[in-house]
Write an enzyme that holds these catalytic residues in place. Structure first.
Site, PDB file in Angstrom:
ATOM      1  N   LYS A  59       0.858  -1.190   0.000  1.00  0.00           N
ATOM      2  CA  LYS A  59       0.000   0.000   0.000  1.00  0.00           C
ATOM      3  C   LYS A  59       0.898   1.245   0.000  1.00  0.00           C
ATOM      4  O   LYS A  59       2.116   1.119   0.101  1.00  0.00           O
ATOM      5  CB  LYS A  59      -0.938  -0.030   1.217  1.00  0.00           C
ATOM      6  CG  LYS A  59      -1.600  -1.382   1.451  1.00  0.00           C
ATOM      7  CD  LYS A  59      -2.487  -1.814   0.278  1.00  0.00           C
ATOM      8  CE  LYS A  59      -2.678  -3.315   0.192  1.00  0.00           C
ATOM      9  NZ  LYS A  59      -3.597  -3.966   1.027  1.00  0.00           N
TER      10      LYS A  59
HETATM   11  C1  LIG Z   1      -4.145  -5.286   1.439  1.00  0.00           C
HETATM   12  C2  LIG Z   1      -5.580  -5.414   1.667  1.00  0.00           C
HETATM   13  C3  LIG Z   1      -6.095  -5.941   2.869  1.00  0.00           C
HETATM   14  C4  LIG Z   1      -5.220  -6.546   3.917  1.00  0.00           C
HETATM   15  O1  LIG Z   1      -4.356  -5.611   4.522  1.00  0.00           O
HETATM   16  P1  LIG Z   1      -3.284  -6.105   5.597  1.00  0.00           P
HETATM   17  O2  LIG Z   1      -2.832  -4.825   6.246  1.00  0.00           O
HETATM   18  O3  LIG Z   1      -2.184  -6.777   4.854  1.00  0.00           O
HETATM   19  O4  LIG Z   1      -3.974  -6.989   6.549  1.00  0.00           O
HETATM   20  C5  LIG Z   1      -7.466  -5.939   3.038  1.00  0.00           C
HETATM   21  N1  LIG Z   1      -8.298  -5.473   2.093  1.00  0.00           N
HETATM   22  C6  LIG Z   1      -7.851  -4.982   0.929  1.00  0.00           C
HETATM   23  C7  LIG Z   1      -8.808  -4.452  -0.076  1.00  0.00           C
HETATM   24  C8  LIG Z   1      -6.471  -4.944   0.669  1.00  0.00           C
HETATM   25  O5  LIG Z   1      -6.030  -4.473  -0.504  1.00  0.00           O
END
Ligand SMILES: *Cc1c(COP(=O)(O)O)cnc(C)c1O
Length: 378
Positions: free
Chosen positions: A182
């Site tokens: 992210k």
């Molecule tokens: C990356 C992601 C998650 C999970 O995030 P983490 O911090 O790795 O647990 C959940 N939902 C979406 C849409 C994502 O892109």
């Protein structure tokens, strides 16, 4: 020629110094930095309350708990999302119900949500997929009158806007991710934002074993007050080491989003004339941070998606297949009726995510564009 990655975290000496400072302080677990990060994140996202957690996945899990989702409830979710979106529903013993998405945004719409609502629907999870803002108000207009909670999975959304405000600002509750994939990262980490004091209070306790006195508060007093554990809680805490990185990263966010949008505009410009390629765009109601810049490979293109991925790999460019279809994964096989998610399956099968990261230079982006354009000529 060196590898062009699909994503690179953008970290600098300021983050290194911030972590060193926390280490020198001797307080490395959840403490003052986490509290500060929560304050700053809430202010930045125009949210009333923020609760730092260990990941977006644990944030979604906690959101389910504080919203009151449990066994016997149905929760409408997009299959077109990272699997954690749906797993959170199962964690609390509820039943996921998959809704299809819009082909342009990759997000749920009021129509696709409404089609899946039943008397048992307790909540809907909307996702700002790849950073593209979901039309939250339109979906809340369907759900609010029926008493159905809307949980925003804003994992990819930091820096995206919806109707002139940050995504998540208009949600009763939203969950965020700080995974390195992210655009704001703490290594691992997440946040819940919410407009409701009662949900924030409960989430703050539940993330720390439902303890009545936080570890930081106990540490602050010589004679620690006795604590109670009022329900079964979790250890979903973020550390001060992570929060210190998050504080610096949050300060970089405007610059990072501006650069991503610039790179996205360049892709859009050079790929607009390529027959058979369709790029992700801003919806009418907001601006994407372009956390994922995806391209649909259509029939008019000489290669299919797999062929194009191979061509890119041959040029040492690491692209990725598009967003998954959760209903095709073993835990969820049979949850969706066959043929009920045509847009989801189409997008999963025909899209790929192009490299896009803050440090990407013109030469690197030019290499990606060249492969896409030259393959189209062949
Ligand atoms: C990356 C992601 C998650 C999970 O995030 P983490 O911090 O790795 O647990 C959940 N939902 C979406 C849409 C994502 O892109």
């Amino acid at each position: 020629m060196s590898r062009v990655n699909v994503m690179l975290p953008y970290l600098g000496e300021e983050e290194v110094e911030a972590v060193a400072e926390v280490l020198r302080s001797g307080w490395v677990a959840q403490g003052p930095r986490v509290a500060e990060f929560e304050r700053l994140f809430a202010a930045s996202m125009q949210a009333e309350h923020a609760v730092a957690v260990s990941s977006c996945t644990t944030g979604l899990h906690l959101a389910m708990v504080v919203v009151g989702v449990g066994a016997g409830d149905e929760v409408v979710v997009p299959s077109f999302s990272f699997i954690a979106t749906t797993n959170a529903v199962r964690y609390v013993g509820a039943t996921p119900v998959f809704a299809d998405v819009d082909v342009t945004t990759g997000n749920l719409t009021p129509e696709t949500v409404e089609a899946e609502l039943t008397d048992r629907t307790k909540a809907v999870v909307v996702v700002d997929q790849g950073g593209v803002p979901v039309d939250l108000d339109a979906i809340r207009a369907v759900c609010d009158p029926r008493g159905i909670a809307v949980i925003e999975d804003a994992a990819c959304g930091a820096g995206s806007t919806y109707r002139g405000r940050p995504v998540g600002a208009g949600a009763e509750i939203a969950a965020w991710s700080f995974h390195p994939r992210k655009i704001l990262t703490t290594g691992e980490g997440g946040m819940i934002t919410t407009s409701r004091q009662d949900w924030a209070d409960r989430a703050h306790k539940l993330r720390e074993h439902a303890m009545s006195v936080s570890a930081a508060d106990r540490h602050a007093s010589v004679l620690a007050p006795p604590e109670t554990y009022d329900e079964v809680g979790y250890n979903f805490r973020m550390t001060d080491l992570q929060a210190a990185v998050g504080i610096v990263q949050l300060g970089r966010l405007p610059e990072v989003v501006a650069r991503r949008r610039e790179l996205a505009a360049t892709y859009t410009k050079f790929l607009a004339e390529v027959p058979g390629l369709r790029t992700v765009i801003d919806p009418a109601w907001g601006e994407s941070n372009f956390q994922s810049f995806w391209v649909e490979v259509g029939d008019a293109y000489p290669l299919d998606r797999e062929g194009l991925l191979e061509r890119l790999a041959h040029a040492d460019i690491s692209a990725r297949r598009g967003i998954m279809s959760t209903h095709r994964q073993p835990p969820y096989v049979g949850v969706a009726a066959p043929g009920s998610l045509p847009v989801t399956e189409h997008l999963t099968d025909s899209t790929l995510i192009l490299p896009l990261f803050h440090q990407m230079d013109e030469t690197q982006q030019g290499r990606v564009v060249d492969v896409l354009v030259e393959a189209a000529r062949a």
